[in-house]
Write a protein that holds these residues in place. Sequence first.
Motif, short mmCIF file in Angstrom:
data_model
loop_
_atom_site.label_atom_id
_atom_site.label_comp_id
_atom_site.label_asym_id
_atom_site.label_seq_id
_atom_site.Cartn_x
_atom_site.Cartn_y
_atom_site.Cartn_z
N PRO A 125 15.63 -2.62 13.79
CA PRO A 125 16.12 -3.28 14.99
C PRO A 125 17.62 -3.08 15.20
N GLY A 126 17.98 -2.77 16.41
CA GLY A 126 19.38 -2.55 16.76
C GLY A 126 19.58 -2.76 18.25
N THR A 181 21.42 2.09 18.63
CA THR A 181 20.14 2.48 18.05
C THR A 181 19.19 3.00 19.12
N VAL A 182 19.21 2.38 20.30
CA VAL A 182 18.39 2.87 21.41
C VAL A 182 18.79 4.31 21.76
N GLN A 183 20.08 4.55 21.82
CA GLN A 183 20.55 5.91 22.10
C GLN A 183 20.03 6.88 21.05
N GLU A 184 20.07 6.48 19.78
CA GLU A 184 19.61 7.35 18.70
C GLU A 184 18.11 7.65 18.80
N ILE A 185 17.34 6.66 19.22
CA ILE A 185 15.89 6.88 19.37
C ILE A 185 15.63 8.03 20.34
N PHE A 186 16.29 8.01 21.48
CA PHE A 186 15.99 9.03 22.49
C PHE A 186 16.77 10.32 22.26
N ASP A 187 17.90 10.23 21.55
CA ASP A 187 18.55 11.46 21.10
C ASP A 187 17.64 12.23 20.16
N ASN A 188 16.89 11.51 19.34
CA ASN A 188 15.97 12.17 18.41
C ASN A 188 14.68 12.59 19.11
N ALA A 189 14.24 11.79 20.07
CA ALA A 189 12.99 12.10 20.76
C ALA A 189 13.11 13.34 21.64
N HIS A 201 10.62 -6.47 18.47
CA HIS A 201 11.91 -5.95 18.94
C HIS A 201 11.72 -4.74 19.85
N TRP A 202 10.87 -3.78 19.43
CA TRP A 202 10.78 -2.52 20.16
C TRP A 202 9.73 -2.50 21.26
N THR A 203 8.93 -3.57 21.39
CA THR A 203 7.99 -3.63 22.52
C THR A 203 8.38 -4.70 23.54
N ARG A 204 9.19 -5.69 23.13
CA ARG A 204 9.53 -6.78 24.05
C ARG A 204 11.04 -6.96 24.22
N THR A 205 11.77 -7.13 23.12
CA THR A 205 13.22 -7.35 23.25
C THR A 205 13.90 -6.14 23.88
N ALA A 263 5.16 -2.67 11.41
CA ALA A 263 5.42 -4.11 11.52
C ALA A 263 6.56 -4.55 10.62
N SER A 264 6.75 -3.87 9.49
CA SER A 264 7.79 -4.29 8.53
C SER A 264 8.29 -3.08 7.76
#
Length: 369
Positions: free
Chosen positions: A287-288, A292-300, A321-325, A349-350
């Motif tokens: 969670p970030g 961290t969001v930027q890194e997710i799509f930089d990698n995707a 965190h990644w489906t709602r927050t 989940a963990s």
Amino acid sequence: MLDHEIESLGEFDDVVEATGSLSGWRVQSVDLRERAAALSSAETDGAVFLGCAMAPESVAAVQERGGLVFPPVPRLPFNPYRSRLYAPEELYADLAEGYDRTPDARSYGWFQRTKNDGDVFSSMLRAVHDDAVSDALDEQLVGARVVGVMGGHKLARGSGAYAGAARLGRTLARAGHTVATGGGPGAMEAANLGAYAAPFDDGMLEKALEMLATAPSFEESVGEWARAAFAVRSGWPDGGPSVGIPTWFYGHEPPNAFAQHIAKYFVNAVREDGLLARSNAGVVFLPGAAGTVQEIFDNATPNYYQSRGAPTPMVLVDEEHWTRTLPCWPLLQALASERPMAARIALAASVEEVPQTLERLREAELPGG
């Protein structure tokens, strides 16, 4: 490609003794003031000396015989021609006198003063430094199975999530992976701490977590925060290695002391791309927030467009965190639809599920494969 870099006085002596020639070699940050005789006798046509201290007569002799000399730059808090990654002790030298006296803080201060001054010399120094760091990072990671661990810098020491990230780093390191993080506080520090704890018995990590909890955040005092980490290192020296890749662009985030090898950059975009590109065994996203969001799509993005080879496994941790927050997971799934990367992404989940999930993704059959 052959390695033609000389990075120590011993390597310099070996090359000169064996061949009598430095032609074609790149000599990085070696003090050659006591090697005037060798520099006057060895062939230097095509040799390049980067930040090497040399006697004036040696500089003249090298240049007269076709060598290039880039001299050390005075009054800089960093070495733009460095040949090795940083160590925590180097960045935090003089911490006892206050964090603002450390090379890390002084380098950030220089960056703040020069980043918008329009001086081509300042921008050149930043570029040369960052390229030298990338070269050293590549040398450090040859043959390594690198798992990147991303996550928020605000994750506090003493929290259950911090402890979980540390256990994840320890598990990955014990499985033979090289843990690589953004090198800063929070989740990044926790993962590097876990890798540092890997060679010790399990009780060491629990004691370290207790010690670190006395200085939960760098925001109150970077000095106290860093000193707590060095107290752990002092109590358990020679911990396991890992890599931290921080940036002076986020100068308010100090580097953590548990990454044994630190590749610190001025340019954040180079740092982000380099960290993700070198995570060849998978990337874990704890969670970030925005970073961290930027890194997710930089990698995707390269996974989405990849036409050859297998996409890098990606594991997002914490469904809430990644489906709602911050609902990145639905978008990632939509992007992956009907593409090979769909077999290389998962939501865990963990942190306890991460090692098995990474293994499953690596073994998954790709569409059309």
